[in-house]
Design a protein around this motif. Structure first.
Motif, PDB file in Angstrom:
ATOM      1  N   UNK A 137     -23.678  12.369 -14.260  1.00 19.29           N
ATOM      2  CA  UNK A 137     -25.010  11.743 -14.220  1.00 19.29           C
ATOM      3  C   UNK A 137     -26.118  12.668 -14.735  1.00 19.29           C
ATOM      4  N   UNK A 138     -25.773  13.942 -14.943  1.00 16.82           N
ATOM      5  CA  UNK A 138     -26.757  14.868 -15.495  1.00 16.82           C
ATOM      6  C   UNK A 138     -26.547  15.112 -16.989  1.00 16.82           C
ATOM      7  N   UNK A 139     -25.825  14.194 -17.618  1.00 21.33           N
ATOM      8  CA  UNK A 139     -25.590  14.298 -19.060  1.00 21.33           C
ATOM      9  C   UNK A 139     -26.160  13.041 -19.721  1.00 21.33           C
ATOM     10  N   UNK A 140     -26.756  13.236 -20.888  1.00 22.13           N
ATOM     11  CA  UNK A 140     -27.285  12.091 -21.655  1.00 22.13           C
ATOM     12  C   UNK A 140     -26.209  10.996 -21.725  1.00 22.13           C
ATOM     13  N   UNK A 141     -26.584   9.776 -21.374  1.00 19.80           N
ATOM     14  CA  UNK A 141     -25.650   8.647 -21.431  1.00 19.80           C
ATOM     15  C   UNK A 141     -24.418   8.852 -20.570  1.00 19.80           C
ATOM     16  N   UNK A 142     -24.537   9.615 -19.503  1.00 19.86           N
ATOM     17  CA  UNK A 142     -23.417   9.928 -18.603  1.00 19.86           C
ATOM     18  C   UNK A 142     -22.229  10.559 -19.357  1.00 19.86           C
ATOM     19  N   UNK A 143     -22.549  11.256 -20.453  1.00 18.82           N
ATOM     20  CA  UNK A 143     -21.537  12.017 -21.195  1.00 18.82           C
ATOM     21  C   UNK A 143     -20.544  11.168 -21.958  1.00 18.82           C
ATOM     22  N   UNK A 144     -20.878   9.895 -22.135  1.00 21.64           N
ATOM     23  CA  UNK A 144     -19.932   9.014 -22.827  1.00 21.64           C
ATOM     24  C   UNK A 144     -20.673   7.959 -23.632  1.00 21.64           C
ATOM     25  N   UNK A 145     -20.396   7.924 -24.927  1.00 25.34           N
ATOM     26  CA  UNK A 145     -20.984   6.869 -25.743  1.00 25.34           C
ATOM     27  C   UNK A 145     -19.971   5.747 -25.801  1.00 25.34           C
ATOM     28  N   UNK A 146     -20.388   4.613 -25.274  1.00 17.90           N
ATOM     29  CA  UNK A 146     -19.479   3.483 -25.046  1.00 17.90           C
ATOM     30  C   UNK A 146     -18.783   2.991 -26.314  1.00 17.90           C
ATOM     31  N   UNK A 147     -19.501   2.967 -27.421  1.00 22.34           N
ATOM     32  CA  UNK A 147     -18.945   2.298 -28.606  1.00 22.34           C
ATOM     33  C   UNK A 147     -18.055   3.221 -29.450  1.00 22.34           C
ATOM     34  N   UNK A 148     -17.691   4.373 -28.913  1.00 26.04           N
ATOM     35  CA  UNK A 148     -16.791   5.286 -29.636  1.00 26.04           C
ATOM     36  C   UNK A 148     -15.434   4.615 -29.833  1.00 26.04           C
ATOM     37  N   UNK A 149     -14.876   4.762 -31.031  1.00 24.73           N
ATOM     38  CA  UNK A 149     -13.571   4.177 -31.330  1.00 24.73           C
ATOM     39  C   UNK A 149     -12.773   5.190 -32.158  1.00 24.73           C
ATOM     40  N   UNK A 150     -11.757   5.778 -31.510  1.00 25.69           N
ATOM     41  CA  UNK A 150     -10.997   6.867 -32.144  1.00 25.69           C
ATOM     42  C   UNK A 150     -10.226   6.406 -33.382  1.00 25.69           C
ATOM     43  N   UNK A 151     -10.002   5.088 -33.501  1.00 29.94           N
ATOM     44  CA  UNK A 151      -9.261   4.618 -34.684  1.00 29.94           C
ATOM     45  C   UNK A 151     -10.109   4.729 -35.955  1.00 29.94           C
ATOM     46  N   UNK A 152     -11.401   4.990 -35.796  1.00 26.18           N
ATOM     47  CA  UNK A 152     -12.289   5.134 -36.956  1.00 26.18           C
ATOM     48  C   UNK A 152     -12.415   6.592 -37.417  1.00 26.18           C
TER      49      UNK A 152
END
Lengths: 140, 384
Positions: B68-83
């Protein structure tokens, strides 16, 4: 000895800008590669012991040089290698090269600044009276 | 950029400063071609790309609260490793937990009582004791993000021809946001951002271990809490009121950082009242700042502020002005102990090569796009 490359200080203060020269494309590619690795280490200390073969295709010389430099930057991280000698052949949109160097050793190689990418900012490859020149800015 | 507190004062750290910096230098690899201590598989690295800091916390490299102390809770939702290309994966898989080189650093800093400009805000950020020691980390996604960028630079060059787009400089290579290429890049870039958040998380884990080893107390006892982690190069879709109506826009913060004000729904409850912490690096000689974002930034600058003091001198010129060894000694006499992989690399980062950070911060504060909270002075530094 003829100048292989020349760095320009005030074009991109946070990055490394240089011009590389060559009587033909293989020499231009070799000198641009040497300039790139001279940003990262003292090349006199990098022995050409191990080698990596590189084959790339691109119909334009400009595209081929970009791909070549990017491939070398990729190999630096993926294979932990620095290169100090190159043999390059360019014919009909195909590059066949061997890069000679060794695994990165901070104790032995005077490491300098990491090169993260070659940019396309102000990038050019030109034919001159005496051969070829390329202007390149590296993201460091 | 990341800032971590301790409950140690400078008086407690000073006698062990060398040991602290030497231990950090050993545990956080830096410099050209540095490899991290984590050996992970390709499927695990794909989890890092898609889950970000959560992956690190789930695998023992952090605390639940770090999220909770990281921008965007440390995770960008729309990340897609297949790209993301196999090449980028090969380049980045061993780089988690590494600092890199250039202007990247890990710094031990002191919040001197005289440099606290707003006590209430400083307290809310965890800076509660006079002469408190904190640690700042500046690094990103290393070669991984750059490979993603390079891959898409080429994809976009072809796409521009097809979409009939021309740009004044080829580095501005682009594609329409809603096109297949544009969307693929947006998803791949998010993977690089998640890797960067995770990289700094893993580095913080190592910092906690290093302090714990030197001071023979657990990181929890040392209250090594994350103040905040904020990206310095990222593009996101956000909503702003433009000419009277709300519009969704892509905000690309490059050489800039997010500065959301109080009440922004993106912030966790901890920062609802004061706004988002903003961490701005100066130079390793002059220090850095902790600020908070403002409503005015959201109204005037798409919720953005500066990210650093900026160079005034090229790297080559800095090396002509000062030698690394000489600089190291001069800094030591000023009470800053530096360990660097590269002495010429150190010279490139000399304070004289940068703008005056105090002036830069005062400008931001006066413009109202961020509010200064604490100036942090360096006492120890690890450089690539």
């Amino acid at each position: 000895m003829k100048q292989k490359y020349k760095f320009f200080d005030d074009i991109a203060t946070a990055d490394a800008a240089f011009e590389a020269y060559g009587k033909d494309l293989p020499e231009l590619f070799t000198n641009a590669a040497l300039a790139t690795f001279s940003v990262m280490a003292d090349l006199k200390k990098v022995a050409p012991k191990a080698k990596k073969k590189i084959v790339l295709k691109n119909p334009k010389a400009e595209g081929l040089l970009f791909d070549f430099i990017q491939e070398l930057i990729y190999l630096k991280d993926a294979e932990y290698m620095l290169f100090s000698k190159f043999t390059v052949k360019v014919a009909d949109g195909k590059l066949t090269a061997t890069a000679f160097g060794e695994h990165i050793n901070p104790e032995k190689h005077q490491l300098l600044t990491d090169v993260k990418a070659m940019t396309l900012h102000m990038y050019s490859v030109q034919q001159t009276k005496s051969g070829w020149k390329a202007f390149i800015i590296l993201d460091t | 950029m990341r800032l971590v507190t301790t409950n140690l004062t400078f008086a407690e750290v000073q006698p062990k400063l060398r040991e602290v910096v030497d231990t950090l230098f050993k545990t956080v690899p830096a410099g050209v071609g540095s490899k991290g201590f984590l050996k992970i598989s390709v499927p695990q690295f794909k989890q890092v790309m898609e889950e970000g800091v959560k992956w690190a916390v789930d695998n023992g490299y952090g605390w639940e609260d770090d999220l909770k102390n990281t921008e965007g809770y440390g995770k960008i939702e729309w990340a897609d490793a297949s790209k993301v290309s196999d090449k980028a994966i090969t380049r980045g898989i061993n780089q988690l937990g590494t600092l890199g080189s250039g202007n990247h650093y890990l710094e031990v800093q002191v919040a001197h009582a005289a440099n606290i400009f707003d006590e209430k805000y400083a307290k809310a950020c965890g800076i509660t004791t006079p002469e408190q020691v904190v640690i700042m980390v500046h690094c990103g996604s290393r070669g991984f993000g750059h490979q993603v960028g390079t891959d898409y630079l080429k994809i976009f060059e072809d796409a521009m021809r097809r979409y009939g787009i021309s740009v004044p400089d080829r580095e501005l290579s682009c594609a329409p946001f809603s096109s297949r290429e544009g969307q693929d890049y947006y998803k791949a870039m998010a993977c690089a951002a998640n890797m960067a958040f995770t990289n700094r998380q893993v580095i913080m884990h190592r910092i906690r271990e290093a302090f714990s080893k030197v001071f023979q107390r657990s990181a929890e006892e040392l209250e090594m809490n994350l103040v905040y982690d904020v990206a310095h190069n990222i593009a996101k879709v956000e909503k702003y009121k433009i000419d009277g109506s709300w519009k969704e826009v892509v905000v690309h913060r490059k050489g800039s950082t997010r500065a959301f004000g109080p009440g922004n729904h993106e912030l966790s409850s901890r920062y609802q009242e004061i706004g988002q912490p903003v961490i701005i690096g100066g130079s390793m000689e002059t220090g850095s700042y902790l600020l908070v974002g403002t409503k005015k930034a959201e109204e005037e600058t798409f919720g953005s502020t500066a990210h650093g003091s900026g160079r005034t001198m090229s790297r080559a010129q800095a090396k002509r002005e000062v030698r690394g060894e000489q600089l190291q000694k001069a800094m030591e006499s000023k009470g800053i102990y530096v360990k660097a992989v590269s002495m010429p690399g150190l010279a490139e980062e000399a304070g004289l090569a940068y703008k005056d950070i105090d002036e830069v911060i005062d400008t931001l504060d006066r413009a109202g796009i961020s509010k200064k909270v604490v100036a942090l002075k360096p006492v120890g530094n690890v450089k690539g």
